[in-house]
Write a protein that holds these residues in place. Sequence first.
Motif, PDB file in Angstrom:
ATOM      1  N   THR A 163       1.184  -1.268  -0.064  1.00  0.00           N
ATOM      2  CA  THR A 163      -0.020  -0.068   0.064  1.00  0.00           C
ATOM      3  C   THR A 163       1.113   1.070   0.237  1.00  0.00           C
ATOM      4  N   TYR A 164       0.308   2.645  -0.433  1.00  0.00           N
ATOM      5  CA  TYR A 164       1.172   3.748  -0.547  1.00  0.00           C
ATOM      6  C   TYR A 164      -0.072   4.832  -1.085  1.00  0.00           C
ATOM      7  N   ALA A 165       0.355   6.280  -0.653  1.00  0.00           N
ATOM      8  CA  ALA A 165      -0.271   6.799  -0.534  1.00  0.00           C
ATOM      9  C   ALA A 165      -0.360   7.401  -2.705  1.00  0.00           C
ATOM     10  N   ASP A 166      -1.427   7.684  -3.048  1.00  0.00           N
ATOM     11  CA  ASP A 166      -1.881   8.385  -4.150  1.00  0.00           C
ATOM     12  C   ASP A 166      -2.099   9.897  -3.918  1.00  0.00           C
ATOM     13  N   GLY A 167      -1.478  10.988  -3.326  1.00  0.00           N
ATOM     14  CA  GLY A 167      -1.579  12.279  -3.541  1.00  0.00           C
ATOM     15  C   GLY A 167      -1.969  12.208  -1.979  1.00  0.00           C
ATOM     16  N   THR A 168      -2.847  12.788  -1.487  1.00  0.00           N
ATOM     17  CA  THR A 168      -2.956  12.532  -0.164  1.00  0.00           C
ATOM     18  C   THR A 168      -4.442  12.214   0.648  1.00  0.00           C
ATOM     19  N   SER A 210      -5.763   9.342  -1.379  1.00  0.00           N
ATOM     20  CA  SER A 210      -5.964   8.364  -1.845  1.00  0.00           C
ATOM     21  C   SER A 210      -4.836   6.920  -1.833  1.00  0.00           C
ATOM     22  N   VAL A 266      -3.412   3.898  -2.332  1.00  0.00           N
ATOM     23  CA  VAL A 266      -3.253   2.284  -3.527  1.00  0.00           C
ATOM     24  C   VAL A 266      -2.931   0.766  -2.950  1.00  0.00           C
ATOM     25  N   GLU A 279      -1.484  -2.985  -4.443  1.00  0.00           N
ATOM     26  CA  GLU A 279      -0.878  -3.756  -5.348  1.00  0.00           C
ATOM     27  C   GLU A 279      -0.005  -4.423  -5.158  1.00  0.00           C
ATOM     28  N   ASN A 315      -0.156   5.661   5.145  1.00  0.00           N
ATOM     29  CA  ASN A 315      -0.542   5.936   3.964  1.00  0.00           C
ATOM     30  C   ASN A 315      -1.201   6.962   3.733  1.00  0.00           C
ATOM     31  N   ASP A 321       2.208   8.687   3.001  1.00  0.00           N
ATOM     32  CA  ASP A 321       3.178   7.903   2.939  1.00  0.00           C
ATOM     33  C   ASP A 321       4.195   8.733   3.997  1.00  0.00           C
ATOM     34  N   SER A 379      -9.985  -2.740  -1.477  1.00  0.00           N
ATOM     35  CA  SER A 379      -8.980  -3.223  -2.353  1.00  0.00           C
ATOM     36  C   SER A 379      -8.566  -4.462  -2.162  1.00  0.00           C
TER      37      SER A 379
END
Length: 761
Positions: free
Chosen positions: A103-108, A110, A112, A114, A496, A500, A524
């Motif tokens: 898991t990691y952030a997509d923006g502040t 969101s 992700v 995978e 996250n 992050d 997710s």
Amino acid sequence: MKFRWLLALMIIVVSITAGGGLSKLTFDGNYRVFFGENNPDLIAFGEFQNVYTRNDNLFFLLYDEKAPGFSRSLAEASEALTEKAWTIPFASRVDSITNYQHTYADGTDSLVVENLFRDTENMSDAEIRSRAKIALREPTLVNNVISEDGRAVLVSVTLPFPELNPSEIPQAVAAARSLVDEIEAQYPSLQVALSGTTMFNNAFNEAGQTDSETLIPLTYAVMLLLVLVLLRSFSGTVATLLVIGLSTVTALGLAGWVGIKLMPIAIAAPTIILTLAVADSVHLIWAVKRNLANCLPKREAITAALKSNLAAISLTSITTAIGFLSLNFSDSPPFRTLGTLTAIGVIAAWLYSLVLVPALLMLMPLKPATQAKTGWLERWLSAYSGFVARRPKQIFVIGGLITLGFGALATLNQNNDRFAEYFGHEMEFRHDLELGIDVLKSADIFEVSVSSGEPEGINNPEYLTQLDAFAKWARQQPHVRHVYAYSDVAKRLNMNMHGDDANFRKLPDSSELAAQYLLLYELSLPYGLDLNDRIAVDKSATRVSLSMNDPTAQDLRKLSEDIQAWFSKTNAHDLEPARPTGPSVMFSYISKRNVDAMFSGTLLAVVLVGMSIMIGLRSVKFGLLSLVPNLVPPIIAFGLWGLLVGKIGMAASVIGATSLGIVVDDTIHFIAKYLQGRRENGLPPEAAIAFAFTRVGGAMATTTLIVAVGFAVLATSVFAVNSQLGLLTAITIIIALIFDFTVLPAMLLIGAKRETHIQEG
């Protein structure tokens, strides 16, 4: 003798009928058979599995020994194996470093989610190294799914077996081993090992199969050789082998008819029956040959042998059966099955010896024991009896001091099994398990279910705080290599969801945030990789898994007690911990429970054996006296074991009861002959001792050697419990013979002189 052929025919019909049950005999190698249905550890494990789904697991360990760190081969092999492991029969989930949900952030705001590794063949070396660094920074992975140095990774397969067919586990294991061969062929730099509860169960099956294929034929061959050499009689050997063969078939056949399953430990029953069934026949044949040497006609020689040995043979069979039947007090069903089957075999051997052996000896040629062959033995035994008769008090005192000394040494023993040592080094499972211990420094999983006491309670900040405190405390405990707690997941999700930022790798501040993060994360996750194996369905409890660094049973019991003390006395008063559980925890307690349970069984066996001897010998005094040289040998045997080994397991709990039933045989035969000399022949004590030595000493030595060697064969078992049982029993039997040849006659002489002194006074 008059109706010997009719009786023999009836016996053969009975044995054939009983043997028909062999086709119905089955083997159950599931580790759960070690625990009775009321066993609290089994109940706790069942409750745990009801919350987090009941399943077994299978671990593939991939190890690149020569790599400087995480290698491309490991990445590619892990991905390939993760995909192929789904083809294993009954597989419902596959977890690995490949499909770890990174898991990691997509923006502040969101998230992700995978796979950590995907399409590794097309990844650059730099990308593989980058992903490996992520894995080595993740607390839920390092020392759990990937080793600290990155050279080993684990692929875990979940297998919820329906348990409808005994072939389920062998099918899964066969498929897993096929994948091992495939991966090792494709990636020759890697070592691949298998472990987990599925392999543990399969190891029991393989150990049972190996023992049944090797120990039974080997025991039969050893018995054939020993009986032939020691009896020096072809007819006697044939009769004895027929008795032990039919006794074994009868016991196992009856087990098949009534639905008793063979299981680990109980698989030793045929070997033990083959060994014990020899004694009755040898005593009878030895007496017949002696009578023939004294010029009695064959029929009279057999009749006289039956008359003089019937009471002793019957009594020894009863006491041996009592000793093994006392195993039904055991807390572990395999010991109960072992005791029941062996007792059936012993009683069958008694019946067959008294009926078939005389009939066969009448039918077949039988040479008398010649003076050239027996004279030296009788002279030696007579001289030895004189040695004992001259110094009974000294022998008694020395015997007492030896007993006290070895009794003190026996306290050095620790009831301390090790999970990895249940199976011999020749088994593939043992080799694979030790590779995992060396590489991942972990062999056992220790499970604790921690409940909040209310639905959705795991999102409560107080719950998460105390859960995290427990995880931190657990990581500081000896032998704990890794701790996987949901609080670590909650911290990562909080980080996250804050871009992050490592400063936010901490628990969420509110129940609402924790619940939102968990919901977003679960939505997710791909199919088959949800958190149902970590979190209760109503989100009232989570599971904490502790990976242990090759602990002993004592280590596991102490940790279990420390965990319960931590929850009850220190920090987590609001939490509701379940009993610490897992297969290794269950096994750490079973030997201790067995010792406690068998105390009553052994005590009852001592009482019943003593009463049987009193009735059989028609003497309370001699019944009590006979117990002394038979309670002492196990003490000395455990003293030797404490001095040389110092570690005992499940087998130790039953040695007292089983050895008592076996070693008392020689005592009964010796005292019976001593009393015959005193009562029937009017001999003085010293002469009666010499009479007993010359009449039954040779048979005692012969049967003891045969039985001891038979149990020594059992000591070659690939299953440690059977091996310890065989070796400890063999040692005890030899020590018992020494005591019966020294301390017992000394006690008889001291007692006789005391009686004379009282009468004179």
